[in-house]
Every structure is written in structure tokens, then in C-alpha cells.
Design a protein around this motif. Structure first.
Motif, PDB file in Angstrom:
ATOM      1  N   HIS A  53      32.602  37.397  45.902  1.00 38.51           N
ATOM      2  CA  HIS A  53      33.924  37.514  45.275  1.00 38.51           C
ATOM      3  C   HIS A  53      34.018  38.864  44.596  1.00 38.51           C
ATOM      4  N   HIS A  55      34.454  39.791  41.378  1.00 36.82           N
ATOM      5  CA  HIS A  55      34.084  40.037  39.975  1.00 36.82           C
ATOM      6  C   HIS A  55      33.126  41.224  39.884  1.00 36.82           C
ATOM      7  N   HIS A  58      29.411  41.584  40.720  1.00 38.61           N
ATOM      8  CA  HIS A  58      29.007  41.390  42.120  1.00 38.61           C
ATOM      9  C   HIS A  58      29.426  42.549  43.026  1.00 38.61           C
ATOM     10  N   HIS A 138      35.478  28.627  41.511  1.00 38.82           N
ATOM     11  CA  HIS A 138      35.238  29.722  40.572  1.00 38.82           C
ATOM     12  C   HIS A 138      36.586  30.433  40.417  1.00 38.82           C
ATOM     13  N   ASP A 159      28.282  32.549  42.002  1.00 44.05           N
ATOM     14  CA  ASP A 159      29.019  31.994  40.879  1.00 44.05           C
ATOM     15  C   ASP A 159      29.698  30.727  41.377  1.00 44.05           C
TER      16      ASP A 159
END
Ligand SMILES: [Zn+2]
Ligand SMILES: [Zn+2]
Length: 254
Positions: A53, A55, A58, A138, A159
Motif C-alpha cells: 500500500h 503508506h 512502505h 487497513h 499492515d
């Protein structure tokens, strides 16, 4: 195939780096800490990056990976994520404001990075590695990866909140060889874990109940720095011999 842990912390600090795992020599899983942990020569060997993803913890080192390999490769690095993740990175990171758009640098014909959306519930094949994804809970969406090499499958879920399908899909596998899963917060932070889509030792334990008694190592990652002592002692208290806290530098064969 080997998976080498470059970073697996849930925070960035002098004692822990954000998630990044090198799979073989040419595939990077998550781009949290690759630029500062891998030699430039080895960074230039990365042909594919898998992102769970968008975020920051990451994806942030994509910015520096792009710079580090710019004159060291003769083809783009393929960045794989779901369509939403890739459009978020394009809009908010490689937008010529926060960072140059490396899908057009040094030229549109011959760029450093290329975004390639993952097939919906499909299979991505990279040499001997087969990658399947599963959407997990998430905020903003996130993918778990089922990494299949020869006859074994390693599951990675970076996550994730409580996601029943994750454990049930893994349970169906006859060749499951390991499970890498986050446990960000301690049990007393249950409420925060719920709203931020993360696991606690208690939530991990109910996931493992769904997985059943399969005898595989369960590697815990993404522990928040401030929570580390509590999370580790609560994991110990579960008395599940499969659980081990993963550390940077570890290599997993699968
Ligand atoms: Zn996240
Ligand atoms: Zn994270």
C-alpha cells in the motif's frame, strides 16, 4: 528462494528501519528501507518492487532507490501495486513537487521507474516466483502477498487489521512454509489497533486459531518502536512455539 530482511520495524528509528525485504536478487517486497541498507550495486539489480500500500513507511525509499540506480541500469524498475496505491504514489510522491516524476526521468522513453498495476486477484509471475495478492483490512486499502516458489508458499501481510480471509486462505494451502505478519501494538492499545487497521498479540492469536495447528514459523514484524517491550512480552505469553520476532539481516528460505 531466499527472502532477506532489510528492515521490518513499524517505525523509523536508530534501532529499527521500515519494512523492506529482498526476495532473491531481483525482487523487492516493500520499499521502506532499501536505499539505506543495500549496496548500490545490489540496488541496481532490483527489477521489480511489490508494494502492499502507499503508506510512507512502505514506499519512502522508492524516492532514493530511483536516484541511486539512475545510471546503473538499462531498463526501468517495475513498481507493482494495486491501481489505487500506484495512483496515490504518482499523485503525492512522484508529482514533481515532493519529488521528481521518475517515470519520466531521464526521459519518457527510457525512465528509471515504471508503474505496473497488479492483476486483480490474478497471478503475477516473475521468473520462478509466483505472486498472488489478497486485499486486507487497513485504512486506504492494503494487499497481503502469497509468494510461491517451487513447492512452497510464504505469506506476507504487512499492515492488517482483523482479516478473516487472510487466515482462511492460508489455511487452505497444502504447501504453506511460513507466515510473516505484523503485530504493531500491545493489547492495551486495542482501540488504536482497531481504528488504524493493525494487530495486537491478542488479535494475532485469534488469527492463528483460524489458521489452525499447522506447524510453520510465524514471523512477527512492524512492531511500533514505543510498543516493542510490551508486544514482545505479550507474544511470549501466548506460548506459541511458532512465533518469532523477525530481525533485520535474517534470511528465510522458502
Ligand atoms: Zn499502513
Ligand atoms: Zn506500515
Amino acid at each position: 528462494m531466499k527472502l532477506r530482511v532489510l528492515g521490518c520495524s513499524g517505525s523509523e528509528s536508530p534501532t529499527g528501519r521500515s519494512p523492506s525485504f529482498l526476495v532473491g536478487d531481483h525482487v523487492l517486497l516493500e520499499a521502506g528501507s532499501v536505499a539505506s541498507t543495500l549496496s548500490l550495486e545490489d540496488q541496481a539489480k532490483i527489477d521489480h518492487v511489490l508494494l502492499s500500500h502507499a503508506h510512507l513507511d512502505h514506499v519512502k525509499d522508492l524516492a532514493f532507490l530511483a536516484e541511486n540506480v539512475i545510471h546503473r541500469r538499462d531498463r526501468p524498475v517495475c513498481i507493482h501495486g494495486d491501481a489505487e496505491c500506484l495512483s496515490q504514489i504518482r499523485a503525492h510522491l512522484f508529482n514533481d513537487i515532493i519529488w521528481p516524476d521518475f517515470t519520466k526521468v531521464p526521459s519518457e522513453e527510457d525512465p528509471v521507474l515504471k508503474f505496473q498495476p497488479l492483476p486483480n486477484d490474478g497471478l503475477l509471475e516473475i521468473g520462478d516466483l509466483k505472486v498472488e495478492t489478497l486485499a486486507v483490512e487497513h485504512p486506504g486499502g492494503c494487499l497481503a502477498f502469497f509468494l510461491r516458489s517451487r513447492n512452497s508458499t510464504l505469506v506476507y501481510s504487512g499492515d492488517t487489521g482483523n482479516t478473516i480471509a487472510l487466515w482462511e486462505k492460508a489455511r487452505e494451502l497444502s504447501n504453506l512454509s511460513g507466515f510473516i505478519v505484523e503485530t504493531s501494538f500491545s493489547n492495551e492499545m486495542e482501540e488504536l489497533a482497531e481504528v488504524s487497521g493493525h494487530l495486537t498479540p491478542r488479535r494475532l492469536s485469534s488469527g492463528l486459531e483460524r489458521l489452525g495447528p499447522v506447524d510453520i514459523p510465524v514471523y512477527v514484524v512492524h512492531i511500533k518502536n514505543s510498543e516493542e517491550r510490551k508486544v514482545v512480552s505479550e507474544l511470549d505469553a501466548l506460548e506459541d512455539p511458532r512465533i518469532r520476532v523477525l530481525e533485520a539481516g535474517t534470511e528465510i528460505d522458502f
